[in-house]
Design an enzyme around this catalytic site. Structure first.
Site, PDB file in Angstrom:
ATOM      1  N   ASP A 111       0.763  -1.249   0.000  1.00 14.58           N
ATOM      2  CA  ASP A 111       0.000   0.000   0.000  1.00 14.58           C
ATOM      3  C   ASP A 111       0.795   1.301   0.000  1.00 14.58           C
ATOM      4  OD1 ASP A 111      -2.545   0.952  -0.367  1.00 14.58           O
ATOM      5  OD2 ASP A 111      -2.993   1.157   1.752  1.00 14.58           O
ATOM      6  N   HIS A 380       1.882   4.306   6.423  1.00 19.68           N
ATOM      7  CA  HIS A 380       1.731   4.941   5.110  1.00 19.68           C
ATOM      8  C   HIS A 380       0.518   5.868   5.049  1.00 19.68           C
ATOM      9  CE1 HIS A 380      -0.446   1.083   4.842  1.00 19.68           C
ATOM     10  NE2 HIS A 380      -1.293   1.738   4.086  1.00 19.68           N
TER      11      HIS A 380
END
Length: 974
Positions: A111, A380
């Site tokens: 991701d 993230h």
């Protein structure tokens, strides 16, 4: 605890683990992979029953539950610092090894928005056998997919090359989520548990968008759909093994309905495998990579080129997040730096004061609170600035809480050590104000967290202009006092400090009655100039000079004009101005910018037509204050720039101080849909080639690329610590204390994005409150270094670390009516044996992790089997040491050489070293037993296991270029 985490746990994460563990027990064929340890640990500590815990142990042993990556979070790869990536990985791995004696061996980096070349090196050093990524440029992925090049052996580091290479798998165009479209129904497929509902699960168990259940009537159609997708993907890979990810974000909160439907489907396909031409099974990532590895194919090598920036469509370029929420990025880095200082400070204290009055267990908890906070923000959707305001507040609160704990710990250690000397002084308090000092006799304690001697200035706010500063022996210390740019009521006192590695010094600061010791900075204000009407010939250039540079300012515009590097007498024309990109917020009108994306409408527009100038000069420092107004008559400035140049007195090592031009900016609040940049334009012929760092670990070359669409945004890159431009002889370096987007949009130019404030009407952004209405004022700092390539190449490494790890300043007050005379302050001998490494090495970690696990693997496995892992106190005898070589091979005739270090003599100040064990990056492997898979490549066809490096005999270690070496150190008498 954490509000958001609680909410997430309540609605989703707790259910996932409870539900998945219970369902895995119901079918021997079922499997599951788990990634982020933060949620798992919260479940393990707060939700899991004893039965759940036994089941997890069993499932791990059977290989049906597999932890991949195993860090606290799935970290961002673009804007994180290597130290923090290692910290969060180590934090998760330490828990997994201590609790289960397991060590993750595969990555699942599906991701993060783009892939850095540092990551494959880190994962190789951590002992991983294969690495998996997904988000790379759409056009590049299409090309690799067509040519069956989605799998390769990645040599992320030019210097370590094949020694730390890793097999890498890039997911195909479907990425990590199951395609939900089924042609035989208008309902979705494969997501039988529907969508998680926040914050309260529905009472009747019916969730929104639950997929069509598998029944006798549709099972054949379901199977056909799944097989067709499997075969489509199989054409993109070289082996006949297909990784088919089942799940997506926030799935498996009701694992029962997931597995019961999938069981039927898999059985049906396997019963009719002759007809379908495929067999299917539940698998972990490890199962998949084992299958590919056993094919013994020869793979192509990829060098150190990364996959940044990342675009998903021609106008969707994910380069906005390099700057989004700049304040959060700054706090995250400040917290990381404080943690680094606190760890080494505590380690030294424990080693030198075994019978201390401070409770070590409580101290460890204080450090752990900051380890957790710094680890989690590397997520993230954390430091990237791509979270909602509520979640951003959670990160900030956890960081602030952890920082407060570590400041308290450091203060109590100093308090304890100073009072332990009992030399007639009693200290009433040590307090940690980031602001000024009270009007009493007080002292400043300054700790140098680096393992080199430093000479630098620390800034303290004071309430008088006439000040004296003394060291421990009562000698006067060079200092300068001047009016503050920020506050009308206080003054800035700059103290020149000279401190050896990992040591602290104490300075006495007092208002002077009569004899003045600190120099006073005198201010000269220049008239505000209208840039648009500047007369070319009217005013002479205004010089500001120190031993390294002469900087000229143009008095027609009040802007910088040029910098001369005095040693070589090279002059570079150099101007700096603030500009803004105006961006669109209406999806009906075209591409938008948001937390993730940067989509400028047109070229950036200068923000100011008039600049005010004030020069404050003294014997040690000159500060140039520039204020940028929208026009000559505006009341308030919108931007400010403070440029500081230092002059170091005789007898001090002023090389680093003299060579840096320190700049601090004040930017904001911005208007809506504005992205603020600082553009530095020079007459260097750079051919528009930019260099940026990769996570503070290595440098990437960034040639300017022209695209059909969105060229500006697609030429933005992350600058975590360093960026530079150069011509054949001269280099201009920028060093940063937080991440920014950076680009070279013209020859001789470098621009840094400092701040963004956006609003848009994209429904997805509105649903998750991701519109980046950031009305803050940001205060980033950048150091400029100008000079020959040879000189800057040596300066920037030490300077970058000096900016990252600035000294920690603490304040205290002397109690009692009459303070002792400065002459009677005794020399502080607490840190009499400093820890110093050569200038091409960096002491990356010195800490006491506190893990209870045995470093002998067989012993650790036995103690887990006997159920011993939960018992016992933290271990204070094991010291974790990491050493990193700062240079690439062949980069410098001297500094690129391997360095031999005697760990016994390096650490003699901490005691007598008894034994040193060399470990993998996160500490969980003995390097002598770590045998990673050796994937065959054209260059290295020999198959077999790649060995770790040779372990230190007699505590003598040779560190080669770019190596990061990790050790457990144990001392005598423990």
């Amino acid at each position: 605890f954490y509000f958001f985490l609680q909410e997430s746990m309540h609605a989703y994460a707790a259910n996932v683990y409870t539900s998945v563990v219970e369902e895995l027990m119901k079918g021997k064929q079922r499997k599951f992979i788990a990634v982020e340890q933060e949620f798992f640990r919260l479940w393990w500590d707060a939700v899991a029953t004893d039965t759940h815990k036994q089941q997890v142990h069993q499932l791990l042993q059977e290989g049906r539950l597999e932890f991949v990556i195993g860090g606290q979070v799935m970290h961002d790869e673009a804007v994180t610092l290597i130290d923090d990536q290692i910290l969060q990985l180590t934090e998760g791995h330490g828990f997994l090894y201590e609790t289960f004696a397991i060590r993750p061996q595969f990555s699942w980096h599906v991701d993060p928005f783009g892939a850095s070349a540092t990551t494959p090196t880190l994962f190789a050093l951590a002992g991983f056998n294969a690495h998996l990524i997904s988000r790379i440029d759409y056009d590049l992925k299409a090309d690799m997919q067509k040519n069956k090049k989605l799998q390769f052996v990645w040599q992320g580091s030019p210097s370590l090359s094949e020694r730390q290479e890793i097999f890498t798998h890039v997911m195909d165009q479907y990425s990590y989520c199951t395609p939900s479209h089924i042609p035989f129904s208008n309902r979705s497929g494969f997501y039988w548990n529907g969508i998680a509902a926040f914050p309260d699960p529905p009472k009747d168990g019916v969730y929104p968008n639950m997929s069509l259940p598998v029944t006798d009537t549709n099972i054949h159609l379901y199977a056909q759909t799944m097989v067709a997708n499997i075969k489509e993907r199989a054409a993109w890979f070289r082996t006949s093994d297909v990784l088919w990810p089942w799940g997506c974000d926030k799935q498996f909160f009701n694992a029962s309905v997931q597995y019961s439907n999938m069981d039927l489907l898999l059985d049906y396909i396997n019963k009719h495998s002759d007809q379908f031409g495929v067999t299917v099974q539940y698998a972990t990532v490890g199962d998949y990579f084992q299958a590919v590895y056993s094919r013994k194919l020869t793979w192509e090598i990829r060098d150190s080129q990364d996959f940044l920036p990342y675009s998903t469509e021609p106008f969707q370029t994910w380069t906005g997040f390099y700057t989004s929420r700049s304040t959060l990025k700054g706090i995250a880095r400040r917290a990381s730096s404080l943690l680094y200082a606190g760890e080494s400070f505590f380690t030294q204290y424990v080693r030198k004061h075994p019978a201390s009055s401070i409770c070590k267990c409580r101290a460890l908890k204080q450090l752990q609170s900051l380890r957790w906070a710094v680890s989690e923000v590397q997520h993230h959707d954390g430091i990237t600035g791509t979270e909602s305001p509520k979640v951003k507040d959670m990160y900030v609160n956890n960081l602030m809480y952890g920082m407060l704990n570590v400041k308290k710990l450091m203060a109590s250690i100093i308090f304890d050590m100073i009072n332990a000397k009992k030399n007639g002084e009693v200290y009433s308090s040590i307090y940690n104000k980031d602001s000024g000092l009270p009007d009493v006799d007080h002292y400043v304690v300054v700790y140098n967290p680096l393992s080199w001697n430093i000479t630098t200035f620390v800034k303290v706010s004071v309430s008088h202009l006439a000040m004296n500063v003394y060291d421990e022996l009562g000698h006067s210390v060079p200092a300068q006092v001047q009016s503050s740019a920020e506050s009308r009521s206080t003054y800035d006192l700059y103290i020149l400090v000279e401190i050896s590695g990992l040591s602290y010094r104490k300075y006495n600061v007092k208002p002077s009655n009569g004899k003045q010791s600190a120099f006073i900075g005198r201010s000269v204000k220049y008239k505000r100039k209208d840039k648009t009407r500047a007369d070319q010939h009217s005013q002479p250039l205004l010089p500001v000079v120190n031993n390294c540079y002469q900087v000229l300012f143009d008095q027609n515009t009040n802007l910088m004009h040029s910098i001369t590097e005095r040693e070589t007498n090279q002059t570079v024309q150099l101007t700096q101005e603030f500009l803004e990109y105006h961006v669109n917020g209406d999806v009906m009108k075209g591409p938008i910018s948001d937390n993730y994306l940067f989509a400028p409408n047109a070229s950036a527009i200068p923000v100011s037509k008039a600049v005010g100038l004030e020069v404050v000069s003294g014997n040690l420092m000159t500060e140039i204050r520039q204020y940028f107004y929208s026009n000559v008559t505006s009341q308030d400035y919108i931007y400010a720039m403070y440029t500081r140049m230092y002059t170091v007195p005789e007898g001090y090592d002023g090389k680093l101080l003299c060579h840096r031009i320190e700049q601090e900016y004040s930017v904001g609040p911005l208007e809506f849909n504005r992205e603020a940049i600082l553009r530095t334009s020079t007459n260097l012929n750079t051919r528009q080639l930019l260099y940026t760092d990769s996570n503070g670990y290595q440098i990437q070359k960034r040639p300017f690329k022209a695209y059909v669409n969105n060229t500006v945004a697609r030429n933005y890159y992350p600058m975590v610590q360093t960026a530079y431009i150069e011509d054949d002889t001269t280099r201009l370096m920028l060093l940063a204390e937080r991440a920014h987007g950076v680009s070279s949009q013209g020859n001789g130019q470098v621009e840094v994005m400092l701040h963004r404030r956006l609003w848009n009407n994209l429904q997805w952004d509105l649903n998750y409150n991701l519109t980046l209405n950031d009305s803050s004022v940001v205060r980033p700092v950048i150091w400029l270094i100008l000079g020959s390539k040879a000189v800057t190449n040596v300066l920037y490494r030490t300077s970058g670390l000096a900016l990252e790890h600035r000294p920690v300043v603490m304040f205290g007050a002397l109690s009692g009516d009459k303070p002792k005379l400065p002459g009677q302050l005794q020399q502080n001998s607490v840190h009499s044996s400093p820890i110093t490494v050569p200038p091409n090495l960096h002491l990356q970690t010195l800490s006491i992790p506190g893990w209870k696990y045995s470093s002998n693997h067989a012993e650790q496995v036995r103690s887990i089997r006997r159920g011993k892992q939960e018992q016992g106190d933290a271990d204070f005898t094991r010291v974790l040491l990491r050493i990193r070589h700062l240079y690439e091979a062949g980069e410098h005739p001297v500094l690129s050489q391997p360095v031999t270090v005697n760990l016994k003599s390096l650490l003699k100040g901490l005691g007598s070293v008894r034994v040193v064990e060399e470990r993998s990056l996160t500490g969980t492997w003995d390097v002598n037993t770590l045998k990673r898979w050796k994937w065959k490549t054209a260059q290295y066809p020999s198959k077999g296991f790649s060995n770790g490096t040779d372990t230190s005999e007699n505590c003598i270690v040779t560190v080669h270029p770019k190596e990061i070496r990790t050790f457990f150190v144990y001392f005598q008498g423990q």
